[in-house]
Design a protein around this motif. Structure first.
Motif, short mmCIF file in Angstrom:
data_model
loop_
_atom_site.label_atom_id
_atom_site.label_comp_id
_atom_site.label_asym_id
_atom_site.label_seq_id
_atom_site.Cartn_x
_atom_site.Cartn_y
_atom_site.Cartn_z
N MET A 1 0.96 -1.17 0.13
CA MET A 1 -0.11 -0.11 0.06
C MET A 1 1.11 1.24 0.00
SD MET A 1 -3.14 0.46 -0.10
CE MET A 1 -4.55 1.70 0.36
N HIS A 2 1.95 1.15 0.74
CA HIS A 2 2.84 2.40 0.81
C HIS A 2 3.65 2.51 -0.58
CE1 HIS A 2 6.61 4.47 1.94
NE2 HIS A 2 5.83 5.17 2.89
N SER A 3 3.99 1.59 -1.22
CA SER A 3 4.75 1.73 -2.52
C SER A 3 3.57 2.24 -3.48
CB SER A 3 5.33 0.52 -2.97
OG SER A 3 4.19 -0.74 -2.96
N LEU A 4 2.40 1.98 -3.36
CA LEU A 4 1.30 2.41 -4.40
C LEU A 4 1.19 4.02 -4.18
CD1 LEU A 4 -0.79 1.97 -6.44
CD2 LEU A 4 -2.20 1.38 -4.98
N ARG A 5 1.20 4.37 -2.96
CA ARG A 5 0.86 5.94 -2.74
C ARG A 5 2.17 6.62 -2.92
NH1 ARG A 5 -0.39 6.27 3.39
NH2 ARG A 5 -1.99 4.64 3.05
N LEU A 6 3.36 5.95 -3.00
CA LEU A 6 4.54 6.62 -3.46
C LEU A 6 4.70 6.78 -4.84
CD1 LEU A 6 7.30 7.97 -2.69
CD2 LEU A 6 8.29 5.45 -2.77
N LEU A 7 4.12 5.60 -5.44
CA LEU A 7 4.01 5.48 -7.11
C LEU A 7 3.13 6.94 -7.38
CD1 LEU A 7 4.93 4.19 -9.39
CD2 LEU A 7 2.94 2.67 -9.43
N CYS A 8 1.95 7.05 -6.85
CA CYS A 8 1.06 7.83 -7.29
C CYS A 8 1.56 9.39 -7.20
CB CYS A 8 -0.46 7.74 -6.46
SG CYS A 8 -1.17 6.39 -7.12
N ARG A 9 2.14 9.46 -5.99
CA ARG A 9 2.82 10.70 -5.82
C ARG A 9 3.79 11.06 -6.84
NH1 ARG A 9 3.65 11.22 0.88
NH2 ARG A 9 1.43 11.22 1.39
N THR A 10 4.66 10.12 -6.83
CA THR A 10 5.61 10.40 -8.06
C THR A 10 5.19 10.84 -9.46
OG1 THR A 10 7.11 8.95 -6.75
CG2 THR A 10 7.77 9.55 -9.07
N ALA A 11 4.35 10.07 -9.77
CA ALA A 11 3.42 10.29 -11.08
C ALA A 11 2.82 11.60 -11.16
CB ALA A 11 2.37 9.18 -11.22
N ALA A 12 2.09 12.00 -9.95
CA ALA A 12 1.64 13.13 -9.78
C ALA A 12 2.69 14.43 -9.93
CB ALA A 12 0.78 13.58 -8.55
N PHE A 13 3.93 14.37 -9.42
CA PHE A 13 4.76 15.21 -9.32
C PHE A 13 5.38 15.57 -10.79
CE2 PHE A 13 9.58 16.39 -8.72
CZ PHE A 13 9.21 17.63 -8.16
N GLN A 14 5.63 14.22 -11.48
CA GLN A 14 6.06 14.26 -12.69
C GLN A 14 5.32 15.03 -13.87
OE1 GLN A 14 7.20 9.95 -13.55
NE2 GLN A 14 9.14 10.21 -12.67
N LEU A 15 3.87 14.70 -13.54
CA LEU A 15 3.03 15.29 -14.44
C LEU A 15 2.94 16.99 -14.04
CD1 LEU A 15 0.47 14.99 -16.24
CD2 LEU A 15 -0.92 14.95 -14.23
N ALA A 16 2.77 17.36 -13.00
CA ALA A 16 2.92 18.68 -12.47
C ALA A 16 4.07 19.30 -13.17
CB ALA A 16 3.05 18.67 -11.14
N LEU A 17 5.47 18.72 -13.07
CA LEU A 17 6.55 19.21 -13.67
C LEU A 17 6.55 19.39 -15.23
CD1 LEU A 17 9.76 17.39 -11.95
CD2 LEU A 17 9.02 19.99 -11.90
#
Length: 66
Positions: free
Chosen positions: A1-17
């Motif tokens: 569950m923790h790695s899924l949350r981290l993956l979503c945050r990373t994807a959201a950060f990359q999208l924002a960039l």
């Protein structure tokens, strides 16, 4: 569950960039709204566009070049 949350945050950060970079590219190519159109110098076969604030301070022909 923790790695899924981290993956979503990373994807959201990359999208924002990516969106920020795209916006920067789109708006950096636009001329400012207050920019005056360039003036054109054209004399003795030489022509170029220059900003409004520029002035020709010396305008003499050289023998042998014209």
């Amino acid at each position: 569950m923790h790695s899924l949350r981290l993956l979503c945050r990373t994807a959201a950060f990359q999208l924002a960039l990516c969106l920020a970079a795209l916006a920067l590219l789109l708006f950096s190519g636009l001329a400012p709204a207050h920019a005056a159109p360039p003036l054109v110098y054209n004399k003795d076969g030489v022509s170029f566009e220059h900003p409004v604030g520029w002035k020709v301070t010396e305008d003499e022909g050289r023998q042998g070049f014209m």
